[in-house]
Design an enzyme around this catalytic site. Structure first.
Site, PDB file in Angstrom:
ATOM      1  N   GLY A  11      60.629 -17.399  88.763  1.00 35.25           N
ATOM      2  CA  GLY A  11      61.972 -17.234  88.189  1.00 35.25           C
ATOM      3  C   GLY A  11      62.713 -16.066  88.820  1.00 35.25           C
ATOM      4  N   GLN A  12      63.573 -15.438  88.042  1.00 36.88           N
ATOM      5  CA  GLN A  12      64.309 -14.280  88.574  1.00 36.88           C
ATOM      6  C   GLN A  12      63.486 -12.990  88.494  1.00 36.88           C
ATOM      7  OE1 GLN A  12      68.574 -12.320  87.870  1.00 36.88           O
ATOM      8  NE2 GLN A  12      67.226 -11.938  86.106  1.00 36.88           N
ATOM      9  N   ASP A  13      62.994 -12.664  87.297  1.00 38.19           N
ATOM     10  CA  ASP A  13      62.342 -11.359  87.110  1.00 38.19           C
ATOM     11  C   ASP A  13      60.970 -11.315  87.760  1.00 38.19           C
ATOM     12  OD1 ASP A  13      64.555 -10.909  85.600  1.00 38.19           O
ATOM     13  OD2 ASP A  13      63.500 -10.555  83.711  1.00 38.19           O
ATOM     14  N   ASP A  58      49.920 -23.679  82.690  1.00 37.89           N
ATOM     15  CA  ASP A  58      51.211 -23.866  82.018  1.00 37.89           C
ATOM     16  C   ASP A  58      51.122 -23.228  80.644  1.00 37.89           C
ATOM     17  OD1 ASP A  58      53.688 -26.055  82.414  1.00 37.89           O
ATOM     18  OD2 ASP A  58      53.301 -25.415  80.347  1.00 37.89           O
ATOM     19  N   LEU A  80      56.644 -13.507  81.421  1.00 37.59           N
ATOM     20  CA  LEU A  80      58.061 -13.724  81.726  1.00 37.59           C
ATOM     21  C   LEU A  80      58.427 -15.203  81.678  1.00 37.59           C
ATOM     22  CD1 LEU A  80      58.414 -11.297  84.793  1.00 37.59           C
ATOM     23  CD2 LEU A  80      58.445 -10.771  82.352  1.00 37.59           C
ATOM     24  N   GLN A  83      61.503 -21.139  78.701  1.00 37.62           N
ATOM     25  CA  GLN A  83      62.719 -21.927  78.845  1.00 37.62           C
ATOM     26  C   GLN A  83      63.780 -20.907  78.478  1.00 37.62           C
ATOM     27  OE1 GLN A  83      65.825 -23.156  79.086  1.00 37.62           O
ATOM     28  NE2 GLN A  83      65.787 -23.472  76.877  1.00 37.62           N
ATOM     29  N   SER A  84      64.432 -20.330  79.477  1.00 37.30           N
ATOM     30  CA  SER A  84      65.190 -19.099  79.257  1.00 37.30           C
ATOM     31  C   SER A  84      66.698 -19.310  79.150  1.00 37.30           C
ATOM     32  CB  SER A  84      64.903 -18.116  80.398  1.00 37.30           C
ATOM     33  OG  SER A  84      65.503 -18.582  81.587  1.00 37.30           O
ATOM     34  N   THR A 125      64.311 -10.488  73.977  1.00 36.42           N
ATOM     35  CA  THR A 125      65.700 -10.602  74.433  1.00 36.42           C
ATOM     36  C   THR A 125      66.712 -10.079  73.416  1.00 36.42           C
ATOM     37  OG1 THR A 125      67.426 -12.245  74.874  1.00 36.42           O
ATOM     38  CG2 THR A 125      65.559 -13.015  73.638  1.00 36.42           C
ATOM     39  N   GLU A 127      69.263 -11.525  72.703  1.00 36.44           N
ATOM     40  CA  GLU A 127      69.784 -12.680  71.950  1.00 36.44           C
ATOM     41  C   GLU A 127      69.231 -12.687  70.523  1.00 36.44           C
ATOM     42  OE1 GLU A 127      71.873 -15.358  72.846  1.00 36.44           O
ATOM     43  OE2 GLU A 127      72.369 -14.335  74.724  1.00 36.44           O
ATOM     44  N   TYR A 150      66.839 -20.817  71.249  1.00 32.45           N
ATOM     45  CA  TYR A 150      66.200 -19.886  72.194  1.00 32.45           C
ATOM     46  C   TYR A 150      65.871 -18.570  71.491  1.00 32.45           C
ATOM     47  CZ  TYR A 150      65.949 -16.353  75.926  1.00 32.45           C
ATOM     48  OH  TYR A 150      65.569 -15.303  76.738  1.00 32.45           O
ATOM     49  N   LYS A 154      62.185 -16.874  70.584  1.00 35.60           N
ATOM     50  CA  LYS A 154      61.793 -15.554  71.100  1.00 35.60           C
ATOM     51  C   LYS A 154      61.468 -14.585  69.963  1.00 35.60           C
ATOM     52  CE  LYS A 154      62.097 -15.579  75.684  1.00 35.60           C
ATOM     53  NZ  LYS A 154      61.132 -14.978  76.609  1.00 35.60           N
ATOM     54  N   ARG A 185      69.321 -14.967  90.428  1.00 36.60           N
ATOM     55  CA  ARG A 185      69.523 -15.493  89.079  1.00 36.60           C
ATOM     56  C   ARG A 185      69.719 -17.007  89.178  1.00 36.60           C
ATOM     57  NH1 ARG A 185      68.780 -14.990  83.608  1.00 36.60           N
ATOM     58  NH2 ARG A 185      70.562 -14.049  82.543  1.00 36.60           N
TER      59      ARG A 185
HETATM   60  P1  NAP Z   1      63.868 -17.538  84.612  1.00 38.83           P
HETATM   61  O1  NAP Z   1      64.500 -17.229  85.916  1.00 38.83           O
HETATM   62  O2  NAP Z   1      64.338 -18.724  83.841  1.00 38.83           O
HETATM   63  O3  NAP Z   1      62.298 -17.685  84.871  1.00 38.83           O
HETATM   64  C1  NAP Z   1      61.430 -18.231  83.902  1.00 38.83           C
HETATM   65  C2  NAP Z   1      60.268 -18.879  84.617  1.00 38.83           C
HETATM   66  O4  NAP Z   1      59.368 -19.441  83.645  1.00 38.83           O
HETATM   67  C3  NAP Z   1      60.656 -20.023  85.549  1.00 38.83           C
HETATM   68  O5  NAP Z   1      60.070 -19.813  86.809  1.00 38.83           O
HETATM   69  C4  NAP Z   1      60.050 -21.240  84.870  1.00 38.83           C
HETATM   70  O6  NAP Z   1      59.618 -22.218  85.763  1.00 38.83           O
HETATM   71  C5  NAP Z   1      58.865 -20.653  84.155  1.00 38.83           C
HETATM   72  N1  NAP Z   1      58.397 -21.541  83.084  1.00 38.83           N
HETATM   73  C6  NAP Z   1      59.158 -22.265  82.224  1.00 38.83           C
HETATM   74  N2  NAP Z   1      58.377 -22.971  81.401  1.00 38.83           N
HETATM   75  C7  NAP Z   1      57.086 -22.707  81.751  1.00 38.83           C
HETATM   76  C8  NAP Z   1      55.835 -23.148  81.272  1.00 38.83           C
HETATM   77  N3  NAP Z   1      55.739 -24.009  80.262  1.00 38.83           N
HETATM   78  N4  NAP Z   1      54.712 -22.683  81.855  1.00 38.83           N
HETATM   79  C9  NAP Z   1      54.787 -21.813  82.895  1.00 38.83           C
HETATM   80  N5  NAP Z   1      55.952 -21.364  83.420  1.00 38.83           N
HETATM   81  C10 NAP Z   1      57.093 -21.805  82.839  1.00 38.83           C
HETATM   82  O7  NAP Z   1      63.960 -16.268  83.636  1.00 38.83           O
HETATM   83  P2  NAP Z   1      64.176 -14.733  84.021  1.00 38.83           P
HETATM   84  O8  NAP Z   1      65.620 -14.459  84.082  1.00 38.83           O
HETATM   85  O9  NAP Z   1      63.294 -14.381  85.140  1.00 38.83           O
HETATM   86  O10 NAP Z   1      63.677 -14.014  82.704  1.00 38.83           O
HETATM   87  C11 NAP Z   1      62.295 -13.667  82.535  1.00 38.83           C
HETATM   88  C12 NAP Z   1      61.986 -13.626  81.050  1.00 38.83           C
HETATM   89  O11 NAP Z   1      62.805 -12.647  80.427  1.00 38.83           O
HETATM   90  C13 NAP Z   1      62.240 -14.926  80.309  1.00 38.83           C
HETATM   91  O12 NAP Z   1      61.241 -15.057  79.337  1.00 38.83           O
HETATM   92  C14 NAP Z   1      63.581 -14.716  79.645  1.00 38.83           C
HETATM   93  O13 NAP Z   1      63.707 -15.502  78.478  1.00 38.83           O
HETATM   94  C15 NAP Z   1      63.519 -13.239  79.342  1.00 38.83           C
HETATM   95  N6  NAP Z   1      64.809 -12.549  79.314  1.00 38.83           N
HETATM   96  C16 NAP Z   1      65.652 -12.674  80.378  1.00 38.83           C
HETATM   97  C17 NAP Z   1      66.859 -11.992  80.353  1.00 38.83           C
HETATM   98  C18 NAP Z   1      67.814 -12.066  81.530  1.00 38.83           C
HETATM   99  O14 NAP Z   1      68.966 -11.661  81.378  1.00 38.83           O
HETATM  100  N7  NAP Z   1      67.378 -12.534  82.682  1.00 38.83           N
HETATM  101  C19 NAP Z   1      67.200 -11.190  79.253  1.00 38.83           C
HETATM  102  C20 NAP Z   1      66.287 -11.073  78.212  1.00 38.83           C
HETATM  103  C21 NAP Z   1      65.090 -11.743  78.256  1.00 38.83           C
HETATM  104  P3  NAP Z   1      60.689 -23.354  86.199  1.00 38.83           P
HETATM  105  O15 NAP Z   1      61.678 -22.652  87.046  1.00 38.83           O
HETATM  106  O16 NAP Z   1      59.862 -24.307  86.922  1.00 38.83           O
HETATM  107  O17 NAP Z   1      61.262 -23.897  84.939  1.00 38.83           O
END
Ligand code: NAP
Length: 323
Positions: A11-13, A58, A80, A83-84, A125, A127, A150, A154, A185
């Site tokens: 993902g991003q982080d 998974d 991390l 389903q974000s 988060t 949220e 969501y 969380k 992102r």
């Molecule tokens: P992201 O880019 O959506 O990355 C999430 C990753 O989780 C994706 O690579 C996704 O794979 C994977 N994933 C989804 N379902 C899965 C499963 N069942 N088993 C294993 N892997 C799975 O999110 P992010 O922006 O990096 O954020 C990281 C975390 O911080 C997330 O939990 C998000 O909710 C939380 N967060 C983010 C923010 C923000 O602003 N970025 C703020 C607060 C909290 P696929 O790509 O294949 O679906």
């Protein structure tokens, strides 16, 4: 050498955190689901794809998590994966809950049974606060009031991490992170949707961008800064929860204006179409975090300003399309 397992590595982080941990000489494992074509582009962007050991599993498959945790017994797990995307959580509430809530239960049970010394970071988060505020801001004492499937999913994990800490003495921490963005992102998120559209409009590849609202305000920081906070949270002597935010918020209008103008498009409003299809069933008006606790205890400070972040994202998207 410390061993870390990062879920959500594609993902991003995940890539930003992996890069930071590799720089600190960690051995980094990344959990990836089974894909016929896994997408390593975010790791490629940071040049670290070949430096990570990938474990197939998974979050919704408890056995896969047990096997991985039993085998590698990591010092630290950063959860991390999720389903974000808030918007998708109304349409796919079950998937969101299974991944974001039950997935965390499976991870914590695996730690409890097979590797109780492992420290656990949960990606919580802002949220979860919904529209709840204290003096116009949210901090660790602000009551939660989630407004999306969501956020609700969380909140379950937030409490679960605290419960495993209290019940079983497991080192569980929550980073309550406000929005953070970067050139990698996902394109469904409004910031990247804007910078991607700005690049395409600038290069004559698109004529407009459709958005649900220009008025919502968010506290946007840079993902590269925020993963530093995740690591610091896990290095404390006692597990604790921290709000991570810049303390400044901006509207989507502000984001658009800076992005378009930076690309040399001054009459930007004529390219923006407000489309009710992108409105959410329940939205948050304004998020603004107070990260005083993190500043004081972790010594954490955001380094990249809002304006620098927007420009960095526009530059990256322009470069991608020019290539
Ligand atoms: P992201 O880019 O959506 O990355 C999430 C990753 O989780 C994706 O690579 C996704 O794979 C994977 N994933 C989804 N379902 C899965 C499963 N069942 N088993 C294993 N892997 C799975 O999110 P992010 O922006 O990096 O954020 C990281 C975390 O911080 C997330 O939990 C998000 O909710 C939380 N967060 C983010 C923010 C923000 O602003 N970025 C703020 C607060 C909290 P696929 O790509 O294949 O679906």
């Amino acid at each position: 050498m410390k061993i870390a397992l990062i879920t959500g590595i594609l993902g991003q982080d995940g890539p930003y955190l992996a890069k930071l941990l590799l720089e600190k000489d960690y051995k980094v494992y990344g959990l990836i689901s089974r894909y016929s074509n896994p997408n390593f582009s975010n790791l490629d962007f940071l040049g670290i794809t070949d430096r990570i050991e990938y474990m197939q599993g998974d979050l919704t498959d408890e056995c896969s998590l047990i096997n991985i945790i039993k085998n590698i017994r990591p010092n630290e797990i950063y959860n991390l994966a999720a389903q974000s995307f808030v918007g998708a959580s109304w349409d796919q509430a079950k998937l969101t809950t299974e991944t974001n809530s039950l997935g965390v239960l499976y991870l914590l049970n695996s730690i409890k049974l097979y590797s109780p010394e492992t420290k656990f970071y949960q990606a919580s988060t802002s949220e979860m606060f919904g529209n709840s505020q204290i003096n116009g801001e949210q901090n660790e004492d602000t009551p939660f009031c989630p407004r999306s499937p969501y956020a609700i999913s969380k909140l379950y994990s937030y409490w679960l991490a605290n419960n495993f800490k209290e019940s079983y003495g497991i080192f569980c921490c929550n980073g309550i992170l406000f929005n953070h963005e970067s050139p990698i992102r996902g394109k469904e998120f409004v910031t990247r949707k804007i910078t991607d559209a700005v690049a395409r409009i600038k290069l004559g590849l698109a004529k407009e961008i459709r958005l649900g609202s220009l008025d919502s305000k968010r506290d946007w920081g840079f993902a590269g800064d925020y993963v530093k906070a995740m690591h610091l949270i896990m290095q404390q002597s006692q597990p604790d929860d921290f709000v991570i935010a810049t303390g400044v918020n901006h509207s989507i209008r502000d984001f658009c204006e800076i992005a378009f103008k930076y690309a040399g498009i001054d009459d930007w409003e004529k390219y923006v179409v407000i489309d009710p299809r992108f409105k959410r069933p329940a939205d948050l008006f304004a998020l603004k975090g107070n990260a005083q606790k993190a500043r004081k205890i972790l010594g954490w400070e955001p380094e990249v300003s809002f304006e620098e972040l927007v420009k960095m994202m526009v530059d990256a998207d322009l470069n991608r399309y020019k290539k």
